[in-house]
Write an enzyme that holds these catalytic residues in place. Structure first.
Site, mmCIF file in Angstrom:
data_model
loop_
_atom_site.group_PDB
_atom_site.id
_atom_site.type_symbol
_atom_site.label_atom_id
_atom_site.label_comp_id
_atom_site.label_asym_id
_atom_site.label_seq_id
_atom_site.Cartn_x
_atom_site.Cartn_y
_atom_site.Cartn_z
ATOM 1 N N LYS A 59 -11.912 -4.106 -3.854
ATOM 2 C CA LYS A 59 -12.599 -2.822 -3.737
ATOM 3 C C LYS A 59 -11.778 -1.696 -4.332
ATOM 4 C CE LYS A 59 -14.221 -3.786 0.926
ATOM 5 N NZ LYS A 59 -13.704 -3.589 2.283
ATOM 6 N N LYS A 84 0.831 -1.209 0.000
ATOM 7 C CA LYS A 84 0.000 0.000 0.000
ATOM 8 C C LYS A 84 0.863 1.255 0.000
ATOM 9 C CE LYS A 84 -4.179 -1.804 2.221
ATOM 10 N NZ LYS A 84 -5.220 -1.533 3.224
ATOM 11 N N LYS A 98 -6.900 -10.590 -7.831
ATOM 12 C CA LYS A 98 -8.047 -10.733 -6.933
ATOM 13 C C LYS A 98 -9.104 -9.668 -7.224
ATOM 14 C CE LYS A 98 -7.818 -10.389 -2.454
ATOM 15 N NZ LYS A 98 -7.441 -10.364 -1.034
HETATM 16 P P1 AMP Z 1 -11.051 -6.278 2.185
HETATM 17 O O1 AMP Z 1 -12.042 -6.057 1.078
HETATM 18 O O2 AMP Z 1 -9.643 -6.322 1.689
HETATM 19 O O3 AMP Z 1 -11.269 -5.370 3.365
HETATM 20 O O4 AMP Z 1 -11.292 -7.754 2.726
HETATM 21 C C1 AMP Z 1 -12.287 -8.113 3.625
HETATM 22 C C2 AMP Z 1 -12.421 -9.624 3.678
HETATM 23 O O5 AMP Z 1 -12.854 -10.145 2.424
HETATM 24 C C3 AMP Z 1 -11.091 -10.343 4.007
HETATM 25 O O6 AMP Z 1 -11.365 -11.422 4.881
HETATM 26 C C4 AMP Z 1 -10.612 -10.837 2.678
HETATM 27 O O7 AMP Z 1 -9.822 -11.990 2.790
HETATM 28 C C5 AMP Z 1 -11.924 -11.113 1.925
HETATM 29 N N1 AMP Z 1 -11.748 -10.874 0.482
HETATM 30 C C6 AMP Z 1 -11.500 -9.683 -0.113
HETATM 31 N N2 AMP Z 1 -11.389 -9.824 -1.457
HETATM 32 C C7 AMP Z 1 -11.544 -11.154 -1.734
HETATM 33 C C8 AMP Z 1 -11.533 -11.949 -2.952
HETATM 34 N N3 AMP Z 1 -11.362 -11.399 -4.161
HETATM 35 N N4 AMP Z 1 -11.734 -13.282 -2.839
HETATM 36 C C9 AMP Z 1 -11.931 -13.839 -1.632
HETATM 37 N N5 AMP Z 1 -11.947 -13.169 -0.457
HETATM 38 C C10 AMP Z 1 -11.770 -11.837 -0.495
#
Ligand code: AMP
Ligand code: TRP
Length: 336
Positions: A202, A113, A199
């Site tokens: 967001k 980041k 992946k």
């Molecule tokens: P974040 O969106 O990075 O805040 O992630 C929040 C939760 O969603 C975490 O537990 C991540 O591991 C899961 N997560 C985020 N993006 C993915 C994705 N593309 N596939 C699977 N799990 C995800």
């Protein structure tokens, strides 16, 4: 013996997407009966990168409503906003003072980041994992269900707890309990619709790369129509040269609730022109109950606020005594 406790959270930045649902929330729902769950919106974490104050509050409410809409059951779970429980920020400060700087500089997510942000890296981004350690250790959870990407932060959490115990506790009476990570081995890793090797995220600048849980049927149809595909005839799983194909088939499999074998047979002779409408229809159908429930929750005046108020009280009942215990161990004068 009571149920074991789990704790996890998601940052309320941007829209929650299929990756968040299939990779995180759906797993919480699957195991919630067996645990006492504490789930929160990590809004203190959300300002470690530049943020918009006009949407922060609403995003926390939206994520809370989505937790509920995805099936989190308040009979098993407590849902709360991180910033409502002051103990998180306070314990983070205490941890900050016992955490060696080089532990933080080694964090992969920080490095990634920080590179993206160039010159304007805030100290908060570096200290982010210390706050995460506070989030976790305050609740003395047995397990912390997270994605693979959070493994290093959980190791740091254990290291901070062990260091504090070593410096300020005794072997017979550790101050903090060390939690175990709960990382799914073959968890759903949902990939971007525009690049099957990345992946779904967001923070991807293109909204076409992801399906948000609140996308309308038209948006979903449009995104699937535009998503990246390839030219071979027929569709199959697990081909490293066809990451998009594997991702879309996997989504179809999970969302339709069918086994891999059934989907592999059904789709083996299909072209994209036949598969895409099928996936679109399945996805719209799978998201509809979540979206209906979401709107029901958001439309009921006062409901969500009462859930979050109760969540704050239940969270504080656990977090505040842990904070007091740590302050006592560090030798603070406690208020009488
Ligand atoms: P974040 O969106 O990075 O805040 O992630 C929040 C939760 O969603 C975490 O537990 C991540 O591991 C899961 N997560 C985020 N993006 C993915 C994705 N593309 N596939 C699977 N799990 C995800
Ligand atoms: N850092 C986590 C993520 O990006 C979110 C988070 C903050 C978290 N505090 C936590 C997850 C405590 C589990 C436990 O996904």
């Amino acid at each position: 013996m009571g149920k074991q406790r789990i704790l996890s959270g998601i940052q309320p930045t941007g829209e929650l997407h299929l990756g968040n649902y299939l990779g995180a929330i759906r797993n919480w729902v699957e195991i919630q009966q067996s645990y006492d769950s504490y789930l929160f919106m990590a809004d203190l974490h959300a300002i470690t990168v530049p943020h918009d104050p006009n949407v922060l509050a609403e995003n926390s409410r939206r994520v809370a409503a989505l937790y509920l809409a995805c099936g989190i059951d308040l009979n098993h779970a407590t849902i709360f906003v991180q910033s409502h429980v002051a103990a998180h920020a306070e314990l983070a400060w205490l941890f900050m003072c016992i955490t060696p700087l080089n532990w933080l500089e080694d964090m992969i997510q920080f490095k990634e980041k920080a590179v993206k942000q160039g010159e304007n890296v805030g100290a908060g981004l570096l200290c982010y994992p210390v706050l995460q350690a506070a989030d976790i250790l305050l609740y003395e959870p047995d397990k912390v269900p997270v994605g693979e990407d959070q493994k290093q932060h959980l190791e740091l959490t254990r290291d901070i707890a062990a260091r504090l115990n070593y410096q300020f506790g005794s072997e017979e009476q550790p101050v903090l309990k060390l939690p175990d990570p709960m990382i799914r081995k073959e968890g759903a890793r949902v990939m971007s619709l525009t690049d099957g090797t990345k992946k779904m995220s967001k923070s991807d600048p293109s909204d076409l790369s992801r399906i948000n849980l609140l996308d309308t049927p038209d948006q979903i149809a449009h995104k699937i129509k535009r998503c990246k595909t390839d030219s071979p005839r027929g569709l199959w799983f697990d081909d490293a040269d066809r990451p998009e194909c594997n991702n879309l088939l996997t989504l179809y499999m999970i969302l339709s609730g069918q086994t891999k074998e059934v989907v592999a047979t059904e789709c083996q002779d299909m072209g994209w022109g036949q598969f895409k409408p099928l996936l679109t229809e399945t996805m719209i159908g799978a998201l509809k109950p979540i979206q209906d429930k979401y709107h029901e929750i958001m439309d009921e005046p006062g409901y969500l606020d009462s859930v979050l108020k109760q969540g704050k009280e239940k969270a504080e009942a656990i977090a505040n005594p842990t904070l007091a215990k740590v302050k006592k161990a560090l030798g603070y004068l406690l208020p009488s």
